[in-house]
Write a protein that holds these residues in place. Structure first.
Motif, mmCIF file in Angstrom:
data_model
loop_
_atom_site.group_PDB
_atom_site.id
_atom_site.type_symbol
_atom_site.label_atom_id
_atom_site.label_comp_id
_atom_site.label_asym_id
_atom_site.label_seq_id
_atom_site.Cartn_x
_atom_site.Cartn_y
_atom_site.Cartn_z
ATOM 1 N N GLU A 200 58.534 55.724 49.904
ATOM 2 C CA GLU A 200 58.126 54.645 50.809
ATOM 3 C C GLU A 200 57.746 53.419 49.982
ATOM 4 O O GLU A 200 57.012 53.530 48.998
ATOM 5 C CB GLU A 200 56.934 55.083 51.676
ATOM 6 N N TRP A 201 58.282 52.273 50.365
ATOM 7 C CA TRP A 201 57.924 51.001 49.727
ATOM 8 C C TRP A 201 57.319 50.088 50.794
ATOM 9 O O TRP A 201 57.957 49.790 51.809
ATOM 10 C CB TRP A 201 59.144 50.311 49.129
ATOM 11 N N VAL A 202 56.094 49.641 50.589
ATOM 12 C CA VAL A 202 55.394 48.806 51.567
ATOM 13 C C VAL A 202 55.440 47.346 51.118
ATOM 14 O O VAL A 202 55.067 47.032 49.977
ATOM 15 C CB VAL A 202 53.938 49.274 51.737
ATOM 16 N N THR A 203 55.896 46.486 51.994
ATOM 17 C CA THR A 203 56.124 45.056 51.781
ATOM 18 C C THR A 203 57.241 44.849 50.752
ATOM 19 O O THR A 203 57.753 45.812 50.144
ATOM 20 C CB THR A 203 54.849 44.307 51.332
ATOM 21 N N ALA A 204 57.568 43.587 50.532
ATOM 22 C CA ALA A 204 58.636 43.255 49.583
ATOM 23 C C ALA A 204 58.110 43.075 48.165
ATOM 24 O O ALA A 204 58.898 42.837 47.240
ATOM 25 C CB ALA A 204 59.348 41.978 50.030
ATOM 26 N N ARG A 205 56.824 43.225 47.981
ATOM 27 C CA ARG A 205 56.236 42.983 46.659
ATOM 28 C C ARG A 205 56.836 43.864 45.564
ATOM 29 O O ARG A 205 57.082 43.369 44.449
ATOM 30 C CB ARG A 205 54.711 43.169 46.722
ATOM 31 N N PRO A 206 57.101 45.152 45.779
ATOM 32 C CA PRO A 206 57.671 45.971 44.703
ATOM 33 C C PRO A 206 59.045 45.476 44.230
ATOM 34 O O PRO A 206 59.493 45.845 43.138
ATOM 35 C CB PRO A 206 57.778 47.354 45.342
ATOM 36 N N PHE A 207 59.693 44.622 45.036
ATOM 37 C CA PHE A 207 61.037 44.149 44.698
ATOM 38 C C PHE A 207 61.068 42.681 44.284
ATOM 39 O O PHE A 207 62.133 42.115 44.083
ATOM 40 C CB PHE A 207 61.972 44.339 45.897
ATOM 41 N N GLY A 208 59.904 42.059 44.166
ATOM 42 C CA GLY A 208 59.850 40.672 43.747
ATOM 43 C C GLY A 208 59.426 39.705 44.822
ATOM 44 O O GLY A 208 59.540 38.494 44.644
ATOM 45 N N GLY A 209 58.975 40.220 45.975
ATOM 46 C CA GLY A 209 58.537 39.320 47.052
ATOM 47 C C GLY A 209 59.677 38.456 47.562
ATOM 48 O O GLY A 209 60.785 38.940 47.785
ATOM 49 N N GLN A 210 59.430 37.177 47.704
ATOM 50 C CA GLN A 210 60.443 36.262 48.203
ATOM 51 C C GLN A 210 61.546 36.001 47.167
ATOM 52 O O GLN A 210 62.556 35.385 47.495
ATOM 53 C CB GLN A 210 59.789 34.939 48.626
ATOM 54 N N ASN A 211 61.366 36.468 45.961
ATOM 55 C CA ASN A 211 62.387 36.324 44.916
ATOM 56 C C ASN A 211 63.262 37.579 44.781
ATOM 57 O O ASN A 211 64.084 37.652 43.869
ATOM 58 C CB ASN A 211 61.730 36.041 43.558
ATOM 59 N N MET A 212 63.082 38.532 45.650
ATOM 60 C CA MET A 212 63.835 39.786 45.513
ATOM 61 C C MET A 212 65.333 39.548 45.691
ATOM 62 O O MET A 212 65.779 38.627 46.380
ATOM 63 C CB MET A 212 63.353 40.826 46.532
ATOM 64 N N THR A 213 66.101 40.435 45.051
ATOM 65 C CA THR A 213 67.560 40.405 45.156
ATOM 66 C C THR A 213 68.050 41.813 45.496
ATOM 67 O O THR A 213 67.290 42.795 45.429
ATOM 68 C CB THR A 213 68.211 39.955 43.839
ATOM 69 N N ALA A 214 69.319 41.888 45.823
ATOM 70 C CA ALA A 214 69.911 43.197 46.105
ATOM 71 C C ALA A 214 69.850 44.099 44.875
ATOM 72 O O ALA A 214 69.740 45.321 44.988
ATOM 73 C CB ALA A 214 71.358 43.031 46.575
ATOM 74 N N ASP A 215 69.902 43.504 43.691
ATOM 75 C CA ASP A 215 69.814 44.294 42.456
ATOM 76 C C ASP A 215 68.461 44.987 42.337
ATOM 77 O O ASP A 215 68.373 46.115 41.843
ATOM 78 C CB ASP A 215 70.043 43.404 41.235
ATOM 79 N N ASP A 216 67.400 44.310 42.781
ATOM 80 C CA ASP A 216 66.074 44.924 42.731
ATOM 81 C C ASP A 216 66.033 46.179 43.607
ATOM 82 O O ASP A 216 65.497 47.228 43.198
ATOM 83 C CB ASP A 216 65.003 43.929 43.203
ATOM 84 N N LEU A 217 66.623 46.080 44.787
ATOM 85 C CA LEU A 217 66.663 47.247 45.675
ATOM 86 C C LEU A 217 67.559 48.335 45.098
ATOM 87 O O LEU A 217 67.231 49.527 45.165
ATOM 88 C CB LEU A 217 67.163 46.834 47.058
ATOM 89 N N GLU A 218 68.689 47.917 44.561
ATOM 90 C CA GLU A 218 69.623 48.896 43.991
ATOM 91 C C GLU A 218 68.982 49.692 42.865
ATOM 92 O O GLU A 218 69.144 50.917 42.776
ATOM 93 C CB GLU A 218 70.863 48.164 43.471
ATOM 94 N N TRP A 219 68.238 48.999 42.017
ATOM 95 C CA TRP A 219 67.604 49.700 40.891
ATOM 96 C C TRP A 219 66.569 50.710 41.390
ATOM 97 O O TRP A 219 66.500 51.839 40.879
ATOM 98 C CB TRP A 219 66.935 48.674 39.967
ATOM 99 N N ALA A 220 65.789 50.305 42.391
ATOM 100 C CA ALA A 220 64.780 51.219 42.937
ATOM 101 C C ALA A 220 65.436 52.445 43.582
ATOM 102 O O ALA A 220 64.949 53.575 43.436
ATOM 103 C CB ALA A 220 63.920 50.483 43.957
#
Length: 250
Positions: A200-220
């Motif tokens: 479970e990932w809560v909010t977008a903070r673990p992926f960079g917040g408003q700077n998140m990219t698809a790569d951040d999600l892919e890596w997780a």
């Protein structure tokens, strides 16, 4: 008779104009071009004879180098047997690659594939998530309208859905999934495998917040073995997020 050599005693000796002794037989052979006249070689000075010998040695050495180079070139060129072996090896490799490719295509065609983000409702939860099927990873996006990070999350998830069609991605309003779910926790991602929640990932903070990219999600997701990534290193979302935080403090 023209063209016929007379029979002469080869032992008959004559004195030539230059004073040297020869035989009639030798002179006749020289005149007919059958024998080369080397008699004048002795008239050369020692220096001339040395230069001539050196020239012959140089020419012989040059020819030897050329012959050796030709032999090396012949050794480097593959023979018919070598070319045949190379062709056979290439054919075996290509046949093996085709076999692997066909097996992968067969495995892929035999599995469920999605390729897009699926909108679901609460009554569909069990069928779409818990009973999705053995070996299928399901990524659930709990979102709330009017939140920028949720919109950014949707954009990233659509990219992943096209890149990883075997990953099932669904979205559902957070309060439809769980009554009273706070907007402050949106977006939230839930990862299921074989009907059970595994991450479970809560909010977008673990992926960079408003700077998140698809790569951040892919890596997780790759860290959870949900996808096989071609990324060689983490996108460093945390570093970008910390940089954004420092900017806001200024």
């Amino acid at each position: 008779m023209d063209g016929v050599l007379p029979v002469i005693d080869a032992g008959t000796h004559l004195r030539r104009e230059d004073g040297k002794i020869s035989t009639e037989w030798h002179d006749i052979l020289v005149k007919k071009g059958i024998w080369r006249d080397d008699s004048h070689d002795d008239d050369r000075t020692p220096e001339e004879r040395a230069n001539a010998a050196q020239a012959k040695e140089s020419e012989a050495a040059r020819q030897a180098r050329l012959d050796r180079r030709d032999e090396e070139d012949e050794e480097e060129q593959p023979g018919e047997d070598d070319e045949f072996c190379q062709d056979e090896t290439e054919r075996e490799i290509l046949a093996r690659l085709r076999e692997i490719r066909m097996r992968d295509l067969k495995d892929f065609s035999g599995k469920a594939h999605f390729g897009d983000v699926i909108q679901i409702s609460r009554p569909e939860w069990t069928a779409q998530i818990n009973n999705a099927g053995e070996g299928i990873f399901v990524l659930v996006h709990l979102y709330a309208d009017g939140i920028l990070e949720c919109d950014l999350m949707d954009q990233c998830l659509r990219v992943l859905a096209r890149k990883f069609p075997l990953l099932k991605i669904v979205r559902i309003p957070a309060r439809a999934a769980s009554e009273g779910f706070p907007d402050s926790r949106c977006p939230t991602l839930l990862l299921y495998s074989n009907g059970a929640k595994i991450k479970e990932w809560v909010t977008a903070r673990p992926f960079g917040g408003q700077n998140m990219t698809a790569d951040d999600l892919e890596w997780a997701l790759a860290e959870q073995k949900a996808v096989q990534t071609d990324l060689e290193e983490a996108p460093h979302a945390v570093e970008r997020m910390e940089g954004e935080f420092q900017t806001r403090l200024r």
